[in-house]
Each structure stands twice: as C-alpha cells, then as structure tokens.
Scaffold this motif. Structure first.
Motif, mmCIF file in Angstrom:
data_model
loop_
_atom_site.group_PDB
_atom_site.id
_atom_site.type_symbol
_atom_site.label_atom_id
_atom_site.label_comp_id
_atom_site.label_asym_id
_atom_site.label_seq_id
_atom_site.Cartn_x
_atom_site.Cartn_y
_atom_site.Cartn_z
ATOM 1 N N ARG A 142 69.581 -8.941 -2.594
ATOM 2 C CA ARG A 142 68.617 -9.716 -1.798
ATOM 3 C C ARG A 142 68.984 -11.194 -1.790
ATOM 4 N N ALA A 143 68.799 -11.816 -0.625
ATOM 5 C CA ALA A 143 69.048 -13.253 -0.491
ATOM 6 C C ALA A 143 68.159 -13.797 0.609
ATOM 7 N N GLN A 144 67.872 -15.083 0.535
ATOM 8 C CA GLN A 144 67.066 -15.753 1.551
ATOM 9 C C GLN A 144 67.797 -16.972 2.065
ATOM 10 N N VAL A 145 67.575 -17.270 3.337
ATOM 11 C CA VAL A 145 68.238 -18.418 3.960
ATOM 12 C C VAL A 145 67.387 -18.879 5.142
ATOM 13 N N ASP A 146 67.384 -20.190 5.410
ATOM 14 C CA ASP A 146 66.655 -20.715 6.558
ATOM 15 C C ASP A 146 67.328 -20.282 7.854
ATOM 16 N N LYS A 147 66.530 -20.029 8.862
ATOM 17 C CA LYS A 147 67.065 -19.690 10.179
ATOM 18 C C LYS A 147 67.322 -20.977 10.951
ATOM 19 N N GLY A 200 61.196 -20.494 10.593
ATOM 20 C CA GLY A 200 61.126 -19.473 9.557
ATOM 21 C C GLY A 200 62.456 -19.307 8.841
ATOM 22 N N GLY A 201 62.626 -18.162 8.229
ATOM 23 C CA GLY A 201 63.843 -17.888 7.472
ATOM 24 C C GLY A 201 64.135 -16.405 7.448
ATOM 25 N N TYR A 202 65.335 -16.085 7.020
ATOM 26 C CA TYR A 202 65.746 -14.694 6.906
ATOM 27 C C TYR A 202 65.697 -14.243 5.450
ATOM 28 N N GLU A 203 65.209 -13.035 5.254
ATOM 29 C CA GLU A 203 65.394 -12.332 3.985
ATOM 30 C C GLU A 203 66.380 -11.216 4.264
ATOM 31 N N MET A 204 67.529 -11.274 3.613
ATOM 32 C CA MET A 204 68.576 -10.296 3.874
ATOM 33 C C MET A 204 68.789 -9.405 2.659
ATOM 34 N N LEU A 205 69.038 -8.151 2.932
ATOM 35 C CA LEU A 205 69.387 -7.180 1.904
ATOM 36 C C LEU A 205 70.801 -6.715 2.201
ATOM 37 N N VAL A 206 71.753 -7.115 1.347
ATOM 38 C CA VAL A 206 73.166 -6.797 1.567
ATOM 39 C C VAL A 206 73.802 -6.297 0.265
ATOM 40 N N PRO A 207 73.339 -5.167 -0.274
ATOM 41 C CA PRO A 207 73.960 -4.631 -1.491
ATOM 42 C C PRO A 207 75.401 -4.234 -1.219
ATOM 43 N N ARG A 253 61.156 -14.066 8.424
ATOM 44 C CA ARG A 253 59.917 -14.424 7.728
ATOM 45 C C ARG A 253 59.364 -15.731 8.266
ATOM 46 N N ARG A 254 58.053 -15.725 8.500
ATOM 47 C CA ARG A 254 57.313 -16.940 8.778
ATOM 48 C C ARG A 254 56.114 -16.951 7.843
ATOM 49 N N PRO A 255 55.486 -18.106 7.622
ATOM 50 C CA PRO A 255 54.336 -18.143 6.712
ATOM 51 C C PRO A 255 53.291 -17.088 7.071
ATOM 52 N N GLY A 256 53.083 -16.153 6.159
ATOM 53 C CA GLY A 256 52.063 -15.129 6.353
ATOM 54 C C GLY A 256 52.422 -14.051 7.350
ATOM 55 N N ALA A 257 53.708 -13.972 7.771
ATOM 56 C CA ALA A 257 54.059 -12.999 8.800
ATOM 57 C C ALA A 257 55.501 -12.529 8.628
#
Length: 257
Positions: free
Chosen positions: A154-159, A171-178, A191-195
């Motif tokens: 799992r990793a997060q990054v700004d869009k 918002g930003g991305y939550e990526m799953l790249v095992p 991802r956006r705040p609350g959504a």
C-alpha cells in the motif's frame, strides 16, 4: 510527488523472491465510479511483466510487429525504456535500481495504450526499493508517481494529473501494488475528504507460458482498451455527467502528441 518512506523500513527493505520473466497475466479490469453517480464496468485483458534489462524480442525481421518501445513510456525519448526510467529517477533524487520489472502491454502492429504502467524496482540483494506508477490519459499525456509501498504493497500519493475528464485534479491516490507472483493485484483508489469517488482494479493469474509472439494472437487489445474507455465516457455523458474545467497540471507531465 510521493510520501516519504519510513526510515526503519528503508533499512530493513523487503526481501522479495526471485521473479521469473517474461510473464503474461490474464487479467480482469474493473472500474467503479461512486460519485456523482454510481457506475461500474468490467472487462478482460492481458498484461506482461518483463525485465527492463532483458526485454523479450521477436526475431529481427518481425520486431516491428510487437515490441516494448522507449517511445511509449516516461519521456518518450527514442532510447531504451530503462534509460528513460533511469533519467526520471535521477531527477527525482533516487538511487538507480539494480533490477526493474515493468508491468505493461507491448506495442502491437504499431499501437499501444497503457492506462497504467508499473515499474517494480529492486536493489542488488533483490529487495524492493520503490515502485514507479506511470499513468496515461487519452489526451496523450503521461505522469509518473514515486511510491514507497508498505509490506502489504500500500502507498499513497497526491494526485496532480488529469486522467478522467470527469474528475478534477484534487485529492490523492491510494495504490495497492504488492509484488507480482502467481497472482497479480493492482488497485488505484481516488480519495477525497470523506469520499472514495473512484476505484480501478486489475487482478489476474500468471499464464503457464508467455512467448512474446502470443501477443499477436490478440493484436487489437490496446485499441479495445481505448475504445472501451471512450465508450464508457460517452455513456457517462449521456447519463448526465459533464467534463470538469481543466487547469494546468502541476506534476511531471509528458505529452506524447
């Protein structure tokens, strides 16, 4: 832009098992939009996992039919994909990996479209260093994101790049790249705040064998991907969704046409 890795984890990098390449994965791709309307589609496709230092090739007389080409990734310079990636990583202040595995489709009959290309980067001991995710849109632009996944991938990054015309740059991305193995999983959630307005997932299994010429058995695969994206865009427009007003991208954007 990326989330900085945890210092403890950096010193105790994840040891990964040997991954044989080239490998073909038969995958299912799912897109789920939740806002401002609910819409979902699924289609089947294929993708390849290849070593950038040992790319599979057809015989010389047939290489124009199917190949992995430096023009199709990163800066688009007419060099090897590895050279283009090394330049991007140097600009990002990253050490050069000893091995890079790329998840992507090859150019077949002169055409390719990879909405997402994943570069898995390893050190000399075979430990995962980081991941580079390259996102492409239908306007000919490409953007790379540097990821430092945790042990679960799992990793997060700004869009900071336009992909869908119906989503603004926020918002930003939550990526799953095992790490890829017998099974493959790649998930991108906006991802956006609350959504969580949008999720794209690619899952599948490694094929028993993967000679590159087998890509020629489905020569229109990339064109079908582009067609599906545009068809579903038209469907969303008919259902009342309208493109957002575009502003200038803020990231490292390469325009290929």
């Amino acid at each position: 832009m990326s989330i900085a890795p945890d210092e403890t984890r950096t010193e105790q990098a994840i040891k990964t098992p040997a991954i044989a390449t080239p490998a073909r994965y038969d995958v299912q791709i799912t897109h789920r939009r939740r806002e401002p309307l609910d819409y979902r589609f699924t289609n089947r496709s294929q993708t390849w996992l290849v070593d950038l230092d040992a790319l599979p090739q057809l015989p010389r007389f047939a290489r124009g039919l199917c190949r992995f080409d430096g023009r199709d990734h990163l800066s688009g310079a007419r060099r090897t994909i590895r050279a283009n990636l090394d330049d991007w990583l140097a600009d990002a202040g990253q050490l050069r990996p000893a091995r890079v595995l790329m998840l992507a489709q090859p150019r077949v009959l002169g055409y390719v479209f990879n909405p997402l290309t994943v570069f898995y980067c390893y050190d000399r001991q075979g430990r995962a260093m980081y991941v580079v995710a390259e996102v492409a849109n239908t306007y000919g632009g490409r953007q790379c994101y540097l990821l430092h996944p945790d042990e679960a991938g799992r990793a997060q990054v700004d869009k900071d790049f336009y992909v869908s015309p119906f989503n603004p740059i926020d918002g930003g991305y939550e990526m799953l790249v095992p790490q890829p193995g017998p099974r493959l999983t790649v998930t991108v959630t906006l991802r956006r705040p609350g959504a969580l307005p949008f999720t794209a997932a690619m899952t599948g299994a490694r094929a028993p064998s993967a000679p590159l010429w087998s890509a020629l058995t489905r020569p229109l695969l990339s064109r079908a991907t582009m067609f599906q994206i545009k068809r579903h865009g038209i469907t969303l427009y008919i259902r009342g969704l309208r493109p957002t007003t575009r502003t200038k991208e803020t990231g490292n954007v390469t325009h290929t046409r």
